[in-house]
Design a protein around this motif. Structure first.
Motif, PDB file in Angstrom:
ATOM      1  N   MET A   1      41.968 -52.660  43.928  1.00 39.63           N
ATOM      2  CA  MET A   1      43.377 -53.033  43.752  1.00 39.63           C
ATOM      3  C   MET A   1      43.533 -54.023  42.606  1.00 39.63           C
ATOM      4  SD  MET A   1      44.808 -53.328  47.648  1.00 39.63           S
ATOM      5  CE  MET A   1      45.016 -51.849  48.673  1.00 39.63           C
ATOM      6  N   LEU A   2      42.618 -54.973  42.533  1.00 42.05           N
ATOM      7  CA  LEU A   2      42.674 -55.933  41.426  1.00 42.05           C
ATOM      8  C   LEU A   2      42.557 -55.212  40.088  1.00 42.05           C
ATOM      9  CD1 LEU A   2      42.650 -58.795  40.228  1.00 42.05           C
ATOM     10  CD2 LEU A   2      40.169 -58.837  40.615  1.00 42.05           C
ATOM     11  N   THR A   3      41.647 -54.257  40.004  1.00 42.23           N
ATOM     12  CA  THR A   3      41.472 -53.516  38.757  1.00 42.23           C
ATOM     13  C   THR A   3      42.721 -52.713  38.411  1.00 42.23           C
ATOM     14  OG1 THR A   3      39.104 -53.338  39.202  1.00 42.23           O
ATOM     15  CG2 THR A   3      40.015 -51.847  37.559  1.00 42.23           C
ATOM     16  N   SER A   4      43.355 -52.103  39.411  1.00 42.52           N
ATOM     17  CA  SER A   4      44.582 -51.336  39.162  1.00 42.52           C
ATOM     18  C   SER A   4      45.681 -52.223  38.605  1.00 42.52           C
ATOM     19  CB  SER A   4      45.053 -50.665  40.457  1.00 42.52           C
ATOM     20  OG  SER A   4      44.129 -49.708  40.901  1.00 42.52           O
ATOM     21  N   ILE A   5      45.836 -53.416  39.182  1.00 42.25           N
ATOM     22  CA  ILE A   5      46.872 -54.344  38.708  1.00 42.25           C
ATOM     23  C   ILE A   5      46.581 -54.763  37.271  1.00 42.25           C
ATOM     24  CG2 ILE A   5      47.840 -56.656  39.024  1.00 42.25           C
ATOM     25  CD1 ILE A   5      47.361 -56.282  42.042  1.00 42.25           C
ATOM     26  N   LEU A   6      45.313 -55.105  36.996  1.00 48.53           N
ATOM     27  CA  LEU A   6      44.953 -55.543  35.645  1.00 48.53           C
ATOM     28  C   LEU A   6      45.091 -54.393  34.646  1.00 48.53           C
ATOM     29  CD1 LEU A   6      41.833 -57.796  36.373  1.00 48.53           C
ATOM     30  CD2 LEU A   6      44.189 -58.502  35.934  1.00 48.53           C
ATOM     31  N   ALA A   7      44.815 -53.167  35.086  1.00 46.83           N
ATOM     32  CA  ALA A   7      44.963 -52.019  34.181  1.00 46.83           C
ATOM     33  C   ALA A   7      46.425 -51.827  33.788  1.00 46.83           C
ATOM     34  CB  ALA A   7      44.417 -50.759  34.845  1.00 46.83           C
ATOM     35  N   GLU A   8      47.342 -51.989  34.739  1.00 47.61           N
ATOM     36  CA  GLU A   8      48.764 -51.864  34.409  1.00 47.61           C
ATOM     37  C   GLU A   8      49.199 -52.992  33.479  1.00 47.61           C
ATOM     38  OE1 GLU A   8      51.164 -51.476  37.862  1.00 47.61           O
ATOM     39  OE2 GLU A   8      50.537 -49.410  38.242  1.00 47.61           O
ATOM     40  N   ALA A   9      48.659 -54.200  33.687  1.00 48.85           N
ATOM     41  CA  ALA A   9      48.975 -55.312  32.777  1.00 48.85           C
ATOM     42  C   ALA A   9      48.447 -55.016  31.379  1.00 48.85           C
ATOM     43  CB  ALA A   9      48.363 -56.609  33.311  1.00 48.85           C
ATOM     44  N   LEU A  10      47.263 -54.415  31.294  1.00 53.23           N
ATOM     45  CA  LEU A  10      46.698 -54.050  29.991  1.00 53.23           C
ATOM     46  C   LEU A  10      47.590 -53.023  29.297  1.00 53.23           C
ATOM     47  CD1 LEU A  10      44.337 -54.242  27.960  1.00 53.23           C
ATOM     48  CD2 LEU A  10      43.237 -52.376  29.217  1.00 53.23           C
ATOM     49  N   MET A  11      48.140 -52.073  30.058  1.00 54.19           N
ATOM     50  CA  MET A  11      49.046 -51.084  29.465  1.00 54.19           C
ATOM     51  C   MET A  11      50.258 -51.763  28.850  1.00 54.19           C
ATOM     52  SD  MET A  11      48.844 -48.063  32.370  1.00 54.19           S
ATOM     53  CE  MET A  11      49.975 -46.959  31.517  1.00 54.19           C
ATOM     54  N   VAL A  12      50.776 -52.775  29.520  1.00 55.28           N
ATOM     55  CA  VAL A  12      51.924 -53.509  28.976  1.00 55.28           C
ATOM     56  C   VAL A  12      51.534 -54.193  27.676  1.00 55.28           C
ATOM     57  CG1 VAL A  12      53.525 -55.422  29.359  1.00 55.28           C
ATOM     58  CG2 VAL A  12      52.986 -53.850  31.235  1.00 55.28           C
ATOM     59  N   MET A  13      50.364 -54.850  27.665  1.00 58.74           N
ATOM     60  CA  MET A  13      49.936 -55.585  26.477  1.00 58.74           C
ATOM     61  C   MET A  13      49.617 -54.659  25.305  1.00 58.74           C
ATOM     62  SD  MET A  13      47.680 -58.756  28.022  1.00 58.74           S
ATOM     63  CE  MET A  13      46.640 -57.770  29.083  1.00 58.74           C
TER      64      MET A  13
ATOM     65  N   LEU B   1      41.698 -47.364  28.542  1.00 59.42           N
ATOM     66  CA  LEU B   1      42.045 -47.724  29.913  1.00 59.42           C
ATOM     67  C   LEU B   1      40.919 -47.383  30.887  1.00 59.42           C
ATOM     68  CD1 LEU B   1      45.777 -46.572  30.038  1.00 59.42           C
ATOM     69  CD2 LEU B   1      44.926 -48.909  30.062  1.00 59.42           C
ATOM     70  N   LEU B   2      40.327 -46.198  30.739  1.00 62.15           N
ATOM     71  CA  LEU B   2      39.247 -45.818  31.647  1.00 62.15           C
ATOM     72  C   LEU B   2      38.020 -46.702  31.452  1.00 62.15           C
ATOM     73  CD1 LEU B   2      39.483 -41.914  31.619  1.00 62.15           C
ATOM     74  CD2 LEU B   2      39.896 -43.436  33.554  1.00 62.15           C
ATOM     75  N   THR B   3      37.681 -47.007  30.192  1.00 60.27           N
ATOM     76  CA  THR B   3      36.556 -47.912  29.943  1.00 60.27           C
ATOM     77  C   THR B   3      36.805 -49.262  30.592  1.00 60.27           C
ATOM     78  OG1 THR B   3      36.074 -46.804  27.840  1.00 60.27           O
ATOM     79  CG2 THR B   3      35.161 -48.998  28.156  1.00 60.27           C
ATOM     80  N   PHE B   4      38.020 -49.771  30.434  1.00 56.69           N
ATOM     81  CA  PHE B   4      38.386 -51.050  31.054  1.00 56.69           C
ATOM     82  C   PHE B   4      38.223 -50.978  32.570  1.00 56.69           C
ATOM     83  CE2 PHE B   4      41.629 -53.630  33.175  1.00 56.69           C
ATOM     84  CZ  PHE B   4      41.347 -54.889  32.665  1.00 56.69           C
ATOM     85  N   MET B   5      38.732 -49.908  33.186  1.00 53.38           N
ATOM     86  CA  MET B   5      38.671 -49.812  34.637  1.00 53.38           C
ATOM     87  C   MET B   5      37.243 -49.651  35.135  1.00 53.38           C
ATOM     88  SD  MET B   5      42.069 -47.583  35.595  1.00 53.38           S
ATOM     89  CE  MET B   5      42.061 -48.138  37.298  1.00 53.38           C
ATOM     90  N   PHE B   6      36.435 -48.863  34.439  1.00 55.29           N
ATOM     91  CA  PHE B   6      35.048 -48.681  34.869  1.00 55.29           C
ATOM     92  C   PHE B   6      34.277 -49.995  34.800  1.00 55.29           C
ATOM     93  CE2 PHE B   6      35.307 -44.011  33.337  1.00 55.29           C
ATOM     94  CZ  PHE B   6      35.897 -43.656  34.536  1.00 55.29           C
ATOM     95  N   ILE B   7      34.406 -50.707  33.689  1.00 61.61           N
ATOM     96  CA  ILE B   7      33.652 -51.956  33.517  1.00 61.61           C
ATOM     97  C   ILE B   7      34.159 -53.033  34.475  1.00 61.61           C
ATOM     98  CG2 ILE B   7      33.026 -53.770  31.886  1.00 61.61           C
ATOM     99  CD1 ILE B   7      31.690 -51.070  31.348  1.00 61.61           C
TER     100      ILE B   7
END
Length: 834
Positions: A679-691, A775-781
């Motif tokens: 869940m933390l990764t999902s939230i951070l991934a959406e924040a990364l999309m905004v940035m 995005l996928l690289t970010f989520m995997f790492i």
């Protein structure tokens, strides 16, 4: 599938000679697979050859229909009335620019006529409604003392003479096509090319073929320099051209597959230092991709630009899961166990855990099939087929192949030496000891608080996440792509953009001529014109108003909709006679068209809201305002579906992952430990999309679901061993330290391998693929790092330290040491917590 007796292996003894091994031990599936190894390898080889022969038949294509959320009521409205909308669906715009002058040049007009004639004959073009200054459907009108007169914009006696060119110039001004079909600076003109969804034989339009034909026309007419020929530049935009460019880009992206394979091979080799086992893992992953693509052809499916990257993911997942099997075999071989026995031991330890992990991967793909967009459903189907293949090739075929090829004895011994050094705190052991600190109160509290802070901060940023495109042009391509440069030219030189939003006004036959209906149409057009982002509106009311004024010598006092039906009827007859695009023969459907400045999410949301409000307030049983048509209208509907699907998709994928974890661990506490890092990764991934300025749309919607489904593997590996060891009485610190020693390197390897498999996409010429790669690289790492830190930290607060009297013998089922045997591998406990 397996009984406890079958899967039990309290002590997996070191067996050097096959004579000392009971080949009938293990569960029925193990006996079936390993006692018939040669037959299995032969069958897989034949299947691989068969599927490989199918791959040349694989087509990469896309369809406008597949991008539509087909069951949405607004799209149903569009589909039911599409035949009456006359070019308000899928279309291409071709702009021919004279770079050395204006369009009032005989040579230029001759070239434009030839281009127009070639485009008319292209397959899939709706010839009846193709528009340019050369087509008879584009007409001029004028009010004279004799009344209302008009004709085609291109003079019927045009012969290239200065007189006929001057007549053309006059007709263009009288027709009011400056800004729409003719550039504001008169240096270019446009050909509007409406497309049919299917050809005469009922086959879907081939956008790639159409794109190549348009590129051929472009290249031939841009080859200026011939004496007497104008120097032309051809600009092409439209969904079909975009798809063609994406498919062309995919052919270049195939080179990234080779790069991914090379990077994965390097990473695995650096981990194992064994050439043959590395090649075996890569071979099985390539076999999985071959089967997947072959199955698609066999089942009659094709790849489109949105699903063409799935084979990359399947390869990366296959390599990462294959590393688990290879590590287990390497540990047992290092102790002296025969290769075949080591392969069977690894199969016993990893099969159920591997199936659970791959099922979690499959869930991330399968939930996408719930989204009402055929292109995403095709992606989900292709990916699900790939995961199904991986269950066979990686869980069954790979151990069998490794039982033949084995691993380097030298590499196996080196692995054991490395493990002994790590046990003493050297090398990676220092990292494992650092991670072990998170089982202590102070470090665990700090990790949880930092994660909570990141979650809150990420959530606040993610609130700004938008649905749809955030940039002009085609965000799927790079800003410097030819398509986006063409789009920028058209936007800068034409008063009306190609972004069209249309509301359909449906009445009983012949009722569109009624005064009340025309007034309501006019009110809708006015309401839309007041919305920021709307450049202009056009409707049947405008046509009637202009024709009425023309009937009275152009007197502006008559530039109105008369309340006298006797004055309206002749104007409707004129509109029918002049083949107006705003009226059908039955006079039962008429569109109200709004030309938008762009297709950004905010613009579409404003226009959609205004149209919905008007329709709700003004629709009656006999007069329905139906949304929506036009390329911008369809995109607005797609954005609505995607926004809704983004929420429901996450609910479904997390629900499925929670159920899988609950089945695997039999503990609600373990479910929380496994899911909260995701869940933390999902939230951070959406924040990364905004940035990064990435909106949620058809191309990016699958990413978060894939990251969740695949990301749970890390926690599954660690928790499996940790909980089993705690059940045997070890403290949280000891259990986690041993678990991370068994699986730590492989968990890190999985994260790096998955990341390396997709990070190459960042250099793709196709921007949405680059966005997906980032995005996928970010989520995997982040999933990997989060699991290594948050699993022990959350375990500290959720798990109780086992007491000596609670120790129990746990059968070595699914996952004994999920990443391999390790120092305790011979007798490692079960991964299944009870």
């Amino acid at each position: 599938m397996f009984s406890e007796k079958e899967s039990s292996a309290p002590e997996m003894a070191v067996i050097k000679d096959l004579k000392d091994f009971d080949r009938y031990s293990g569960n029925w599936l193990e006996r079936l697979v390993f006692n018939n190894r040669l037959w299995m390898v032969l069958a897989c080889a034949l299947l691989t050859v068969f599927f490989a022969l199918q791959i040349p038949k694989l087509q990469v294509s896309a369809s406008f229909e597949k991008s539509l959320p087909t069951s949405h009521p607004y799209i149903v409205n569009y589909q039911e009335n599409r035949s009456a909308l006359r070019g308000l669906g899928d279309s291409v715009r071709v702009v021919v620019e004279n770079t050395e002058g204006d369009i009032f040049n005989a040579a230029y007009l001759d070239s434009l006529a030839k281009i127009n004639d070639e485009i008319v004959l292209l397959p899939g073009v709706d010839r009846s409604w193709l528009k340019s200054i050369w087509t008879p459907v584009v007409r001029w009108t004028e009010y004279t003392e004799e009344g209302f007169v008009g004709g085609p914009v291109m003079p019927q006696n045009y012969n290239g003479s200065p007189e006929t060119i001057q007549a053309l110039k006059l007709n263009i001004n009288r027709a009011g096509v400056v800004g729409s079909l003719v550039a504001n600076d008169f240096k270019s003109s446009m050909i509007v090319v409406p497309l049919m969804s299917r050809d005469a034989e009922g086959r879907p339009a081939d956008y790639h073929a159409l794109s190549k034909s348009l590129e051929d026309i472009r290249s031939r007419y841009e080859s200026a320099g011939k004496p007497g020929s104008p120097k032309l530049k051809v600009h092409v935009v439209g969904y079909a051209k975009l798809v063609g460019d994406l498919i062309d880009g995919l052919q270049k992206v195939m080179t990234f597959f080779v790069a991914s394979a090379v990077i994965a091979a390097f990473i695995i080799f650096m981990f194992t230092r064994c050439v043959r086992s590395t090649l075996t893992v890569l071979a099985c992953s390539i076999i999985a991709v071959t089967w997947q693509l072959g199955l698609l052809v066999t089942m009659g499916f094709a790849l489109d630009p949105f699903s063409a990257l799935v084979p990359f993911l399947i390869f990366a997942i296959g390599v990462s899961h294959g590393a688990q099997k290879m590590n287990g075999i390497m540990q047992d071989v290092g102790r002296g166990t025969h290769t075949l026995v080591a392969a069977r031991y690894t199969f016993r330890r990893l099969f159920i855990a591997g199936v659970t992990a791959l099922l979690a991967d499959a869930v991330g793909f399968a939930v996408l099939m719930l989204i009402d967009i055929p292109a995403i459903r095709d992606l989900a189907l292709a990916a699900s087929m790939g995961v199904a293949v991986l269950i066979f090739t990686n869980l069954l075929l790979l151990p069998v192949m490794l039982s033949f090829t084995g691993v380097s004895r030298k590499a196996a011994l080196r692995s054991l030496r490395d493990e002994e050094e790590q046990e003493s705190g050297k090398g990676l052991g220092a990292v494992w000891r650092l991670l072990d600190r998170f089982t202590e109160r102070r470090w665990a509290t700090a990790a949880v608080l930092v994660s909570l802070g990141l979650a809150v901060g990420g959530y606040i940023v993610a609130l700004n996440l938008q649905t749809g495109d955030l940039d002009p042009g085609a965000p799927e391509l790079r800003p410097e792509a030819r398509y986006n440069l063409d789009d920028a030219y058209i936007s800068a030189n034409y008063g009306l953009s190609s972004e069209v939003f249309a509301v359909m006004v449906k009445t009983p036959p012949d009722d569109c001529r009624k005064f009340d209906t025309l007034v309501e149409i006019d009110r809708l057009a006015f309401a839309l014109s007041q919305v920021p982002g709307v450049q202009k509106t056009a409707s049947l009311a405008d046509t009637v108003r202009n024709y009425t004024s023309g009937g009275f010598e152009g007197n502006p006092k008559w530039l109105t909709i008369s309340g006298n039906q006797g004055l309206i009827d002749p104007q409707i007859s004129n509109a029918l006679a002049w083949n107006s695009e705003f009226i059908t023969d039955a006079c039962a459907l008429t569109p109200v068209v709004a030309y938008l400045s762009d297709h950004k999410a905010d613009t579409l949301n404003r226009v959609m809201a205004a149209a919905e409000k008007f329709a709700a307030e003004h629709s009656t049983p006999d007069r329905q305002f139906l949304l929506a048509a036009g390329n911008a209208g369809i995109q607005a509907i797609t954005n609505i579906v995607v926004k809704k699907a983004n929420v429901s998709m996450l609910i479904y994928v997390y629900a499925a992952v929670i159920v899988l974890c609950a089945i695997a661990f039999r503990s609600w506490r373990a479910v929380l430990v496994a899911v909260l890092p995701l869940m933390l990764t999902s939230i951070l991934a959406e924040a990364l999309m905004v940035m990064l300025g990435i909106g949620v749309k058809v191309a990016t919607l699958p990413v978060i679901a894939l990251g969740v489904g695949i990301g749970v593997d890390y926690s599954l590996y660690l928790l499996s061993v940790q909980m089993a060891l705690m059940r045997k009485g070890e403290s949280l610190s000891d259990a986690y330290r041993h678990a991370v020693q068994f699986t730590g390197k492989v968990v890190a390897l999985v994260g790096v391998t998955l990341g390396a498999g997709v990070v190459t996409w960042a250099w793709s010429p196709i921007r949405f693929q680059a966005d997906m790669g980032i995005l996928l690289t970010f989520m995997f790492i982040v999933n990997m790092i989060g699991s290594l830190i948050l699993v022990p930290a959350l375990s500290y607060f959720l798990f109780k330290e086992p007491r000596a009297k609670d120790r129990q013998a746990v059968p070595a089922a699914a996952g004994d040491a999920v990443a391999g045997s390790g120092r305790r591998g011979a007798g490692a406990p079960s991964a299944v917590a009870r």
